[in-house]
Design an enzyme around this catalytic site. Sequence first.
Site, PDB file in Angstrom:
ATOM      1  N   CYS A   1      12.584  26.769  26.062  1.00  0.00           N
ATOM      2  CA  CYS A   1      13.689  27.054  25.146  1.00  0.00           C
ATOM      3  C   CYS A   1      14.547  25.798  25.063  1.00  0.00           C
ATOM      4  O   CYS A   1      14.134  24.726  25.528  1.00  0.00           O
ATOM      5  CB  CYS A   1      14.506  28.259  25.615  1.00  0.00           C
ATOM      6  SG  CYS A   1      15.359  28.035  27.190  1.00  0.00           S
ATOM      7  N   ALA A   2      15.730  25.877  24.510  1.00  0.00           N
ATOM      8  CA  ALA A   2      16.553  24.683  24.336  1.00  0.00           C
ATOM      9  C   ALA A   2      17.060  24.119  25.662  1.00  0.00           C
ATOM     10  O   ALA A   2      16.887  22.942  25.957  1.00  0.00           O
ATOM     11  CB  ALA A   2      17.730  24.995  23.412  1.00  0.00           C
TER      12      ALA A   2
END
Length: 230
Positions: free
Chosen positions: A169-170
């Site tokens: 994810c980020a």
Amino acid sequence: MALHSASMATLLPLQQTNSCSRRVPHSMVKISSLPIRKYNRSPGSIQPRASVATKPSKSPAEEDWKVKREYLLKNQVRSVNATEAYRMVKEDGFIVLDVRPEGDFKEIHPEGAVNAQVYRLIKEWTAWDIARRAAFAFFGIFQGTEENPEFLNDVRSQLDKDSRIIVACAAGGTMKPSANLADGQQSRSLIAAYLLKLDGYKNVVHLEGGLRSWFNEDLPTSSSETSVAT
């Protein structure tokens, strides 16, 4: 305004309680004047009215982080940094599963990655969804997200249970304890890893440091719209 109204509604019972706390002389109460509610149905068939903004039942993704972390560690889900993840992609046949929103994925993602968003923009307009939109807006977030009910179906359509997966994810999160975070830090990729393991995926690895670290390391990226889950 919705949140302000909700706050006012919360205060009303307190106001009613305070007004009812005064002692009223019995002579002022006329039992015959009290309204009598009549039911056409039998008492057993009368059901309490559900709140129009009732929160749905708890999903696996909403499980307590300590429970998820313990499960991931027990099932030997390990974390790797961006450099090691890239090596695993090139040499060991791993695939990066980008669980960010689809729009972020289309803008930029690791080369060869596939996308299945674990959270999506809120789509429905039930009373509960409207309340959540208002809560997000109160904090200046006008594109609130919700758990994507199709996440596992999106993954299954692209990756079989024997696939070697690096979930990203980020931000990444971490399972490592620290002085301030005894249980590490939960993230969307760790939630996704938990859901994948529950669903029977065998080879799941977590990208610590998230895709920000991948981009900061100048590792190969793409911005095409291919490999996007539909």
